[in-house]
Design an enzyme around this catalytic site. Structure first.
Site, mmCIF file in Angstrom:
data_model
loop_
_atom_site.group_PDB
_atom_site.id
_atom_site.type_symbol
_atom_site.label_atom_id
_atom_site.label_comp_id
_atom_site.label_asym_id
_atom_site.label_seq_id
_atom_site.Cartn_x
_atom_site.Cartn_y
_atom_site.Cartn_z
ATOM 1 N N LYS A 182 -56.925 -8.554 -38.644
ATOM 2 C CA LYS A 182 -55.704 -8.913 -37.922
ATOM 3 C C LYS A 182 -56.013 -8.722 -36.439
ATOM 4 C CE LYS A 182 -51.464 -8.994 -36.270
ATOM 5 N NZ LYS A 182 -51.937 -8.863 -34.856
ATOM 6 N N GLU B 119 -59.704 4.447 -33.574
ATOM 7 C CA GLU B 119 -60.216 4.547 -32.202
ATOM 8 C C GLU B 119 -59.036 4.270 -31.299
ATOM 9 O OE1 GLU B 119 -64.218 2.146 -32.941
ATOM 10 O OE2 GLU B 119 -63.695 2.220 -30.825
ATOM 11 N N CYS C 223 -60.789 1.196 -23.175
ATOM 12 C CA CYS C 223 -60.332 2.544 -23.542
ATOM 13 C C CYS C 223 -61.264 3.622 -22.997
ATOM 14 C CB CYS C 223 -60.177 2.664 -25.054
ATOM 15 S SG CYS C 223 -61.675 2.273 -25.945
ATOM 16 N N GLU D 152 -52.261 7.342 -20.318
ATOM 17 C CA GLU D 152 -53.198 6.221 -20.194
ATOM 18 C C GLU D 152 -52.449 5.017 -19.633
ATOM 19 O OE1 GLU D 152 -54.535 4.292 -23.830
ATOM 20 O OE2 GLU D 152 -56.533 4.105 -22.971
HETATM 21 O O1 6OD Z 1 -68.478 0.068 -27.420
HETATM 22 C C1 6OD Z 1 -67.870 0.129 -28.488
HETATM 23 O O2 6OD Z 1 -68.412 -0.027 -29.580
HETATM 24 C C2 6OD Z 1 -66.456 0.417 -28.480
HETATM 25 N N1 6OD Z 1 -65.905 0.664 -29.683
HETATM 26 C C3 6OD Z 1 -65.762 0.394 -27.329
HETATM 27 C C4 6OD Z 1 -64.380 0.583 -27.267
HETATM 28 C C5 6OD Z 1 -63.694 0.245 -26.160
HETATM 29 C C6 6OD Z 1 -62.265 0.311 -26.106
HETATM 30 O O3 6OD Z 1 -61.619 -0.303 -25.285
#
Ligand code: 6OD
Length: 489
Positions: A182, A257, A291, A393
């Protein structure tokens, strides 16, 4: 049915499917504010079809396919993404407004490479085995095997759509799971395009499914569907909490995450050029919508004024513009509503007494771009640690810079957050780098770099930034079930 690049349909069991109820959403360009397409808004029926297709594909052989065959398919998939690189690039930049120069070097290559990395990983996974004595003297062997977890729901955000979608889909498929993705309804194009590529390279139908629509309806229906065995999510902490609650029904596993309020710590013994260049990227890349980005910068007092002046100079040199303009170094925010949110933090900073070093508002743009979600890169100083913009954030191109006097103080300030995703340290003193790095409460600590990572290392957040670690063999933890077989000899 083929894919119209500007019409985002569901991709279920190898076929594109429009909304059954006839509902669509508008896809708006972040660059101009104009409509660039429609998105078929999914409901429970489409979600049910996608989950059932994923279940059937699992049972029809994907889960038990000989690993080298699966690995070869995933490599072909990565190669085909690279062959169609320009289409992915154009689609990603149309949806997000990010500069071609960024997507060309980060989003699309990483999107393809994720499949290679996890295909190679799975080839080398060993099983454990122990022999043990038994009272009758014959003994027994205990060994383990890993089984795919089943149907995985992948709920993906809009900031790095292809990169983050494949970061979840690649390990899921490599481990023998099937998926229902999704994507955010802000950014559906590359996920939908990937369906076509899955068919081209011969990934069996139903292994990769996509449902498009709104998070609150389509996404919610997906995570609540009891045919989903586990949910992997990237996005805000608030949404992640809700998703975890939904996944608890039926005791489904989650990998989350989530948000960050990452600190950069700059010591007086840093290489100033590198610290400035790195902080400019970590605070402003992707218009601050990463993030892992740095929104709190702590700088040792002797170099504070120089650092602020040079970061200001760098931020003011960023060139806002259209994605395909080679001189563009910063795009717009993803949506008008996200710009409203970021602007509300810009106002809050002023209300809380910040000194606005640069930015703080909406830039003047040429007429053709005036309808886009443009915003100025912004730097503040002078706020106390309990200010809202230091705590929450923002997910925009902004940072606050504060001075510190001692190593202990820098550690305390950096750790003073409910989040714990990432941190960046800038120092030429190797002992200090390790000493401080190990004391920071963050899943990833960069020393004299940012965003750099070998994809075999664990990645994830501490505290309110997430649950679980993924990357290399660490991804096995979430995407497989361990089974023990005990054999009496
Ligand atoms: O670099 C990555 O694998 C990852 N999961 C980055 C996440 C970034 C979030 O905005």
């Amino acid at each position: 049915m083929g894919l119209n690049m500007r019409e985002s349909k569901h991709f279920i069991n190898g076929e594109y499917l429009g909304s059954i109820a006839g509902n669509t959403l508008v896809n708006t360009s972040p660059v101009t504010g104009e409509q660039i397409g429609i998105i078929h808004d999914g409901g429970e029926q489409e979600v049910d079809m996608a989950v059932n297709a994923a279940r059937a594909a699992l049972d029809n052989g994907w889960a038990t396919m000989e690993v080298n065959q699966r690995v070869a398919l995933l490599h072909r998939l990565a190669d085909r993404i690279n062959e169609r690189f320009d289409e992915f690039l154009e689609a990603e930049c149309a949806d997000t407004g990010k500069p071609f120069s960024l997507a060309k070097h980060v989003d699309i290559p990483r999107g393809a490479n994720n499949f290679k990395v996890f295909a190679d990983m799975i080839k080398n996974v060993a099983n454990e085995a122990f022999t043990m004595p038994t009272p009758d003297g014959t003994g027994a062997i205990n060994y383990t095997i890993r089984k795919p977890k089943g149907v995985i729901a992948c709920v993906i955000p809009w900031n790095l759509p292809l990169l983050l979608m494949t970061w979840k889909v690649a390990p899921a498929l490599a481990c023998g799971n099937t998926v229902v993705v999704k994507p955010s309804n802000e950014t559906t194009l590359t996920t939908c395009l990937l369906g076509e590529v899955m068919n081209e390279v011969g990934i069996p139908k139903g292994v990769f499914n996509v449902v498009v629509g709104r998070g609150r309806t389509t996404g919610d229906a997906l995570v609540r569907h009891q045919g989903v065995d586990a949910v992997t999510f990237i996005g805000s902490t608030d949404t992640g909490e809700k998703l975890m609650t939904a996944a608890a029904v039926g005791v489904r596993d989650v990998a989350l995450e989530m948000g960050g309020k990452n600190a950069g710590v700059v010591f007086a013994d840093c290489d100033m050029d590198k610290a400035i260049e790195g902080t400019l990227r970590s605070s402003f890349a992707n218009c601050g919508q990463v993030c892992l980005g740095t929104e709190r910068v702590y700088v040792e007092r002797p170099i504070f004024d120089e650092f602020v002046a040079r970061l200001k100079e760098g931020a003011e040199a960023l060139k806002l513009g259209a994605p395909d303009d080679e001189s563009t170094t910063m795009g717009p925010l993803i949506s008008a509503s996200h710009r409203d949110l970021v602007l509300s933090y810009y106002q809050k900073a002023v209300d809380e007494g910040a000194t606005v070093v640069t930015g703080g508002g909406i830039p003047d743009m040429p007429e053709a771009l005036a309808g886009g979600n443009w915003i100025q890169p912004t730097i503040w100083t002078g706020l106390s640690e309990d200010a809202v913009v230091i705590k929450e954030e923002i997910f925009g191109p902004c940072c606050h810079i504060a001075p510190f006097d001692t190593e202990e103080e820098a550690i305390q300030l950096a750790n003073n957050s409910p989040y714990g995703l990432a941190a960046a340290l800038w120092t030429e003193n190797a002992s200090r780098a390790h000493r401080v790095g190990q004391k920071l409460d963050a899943g990833t600590v960069w020393i004299n770099s940012w965003f750099l990572r070998d994809l075999r290392v664990p990645f994830g957040g501490m505290k309110r930034s997430g649950i679980g670690r993924e990357g290399g063999e660490h991804s096995l933890e979430f995407y497989t079930e361990l089974q023990t077989i005990c054999v009496k000899l």
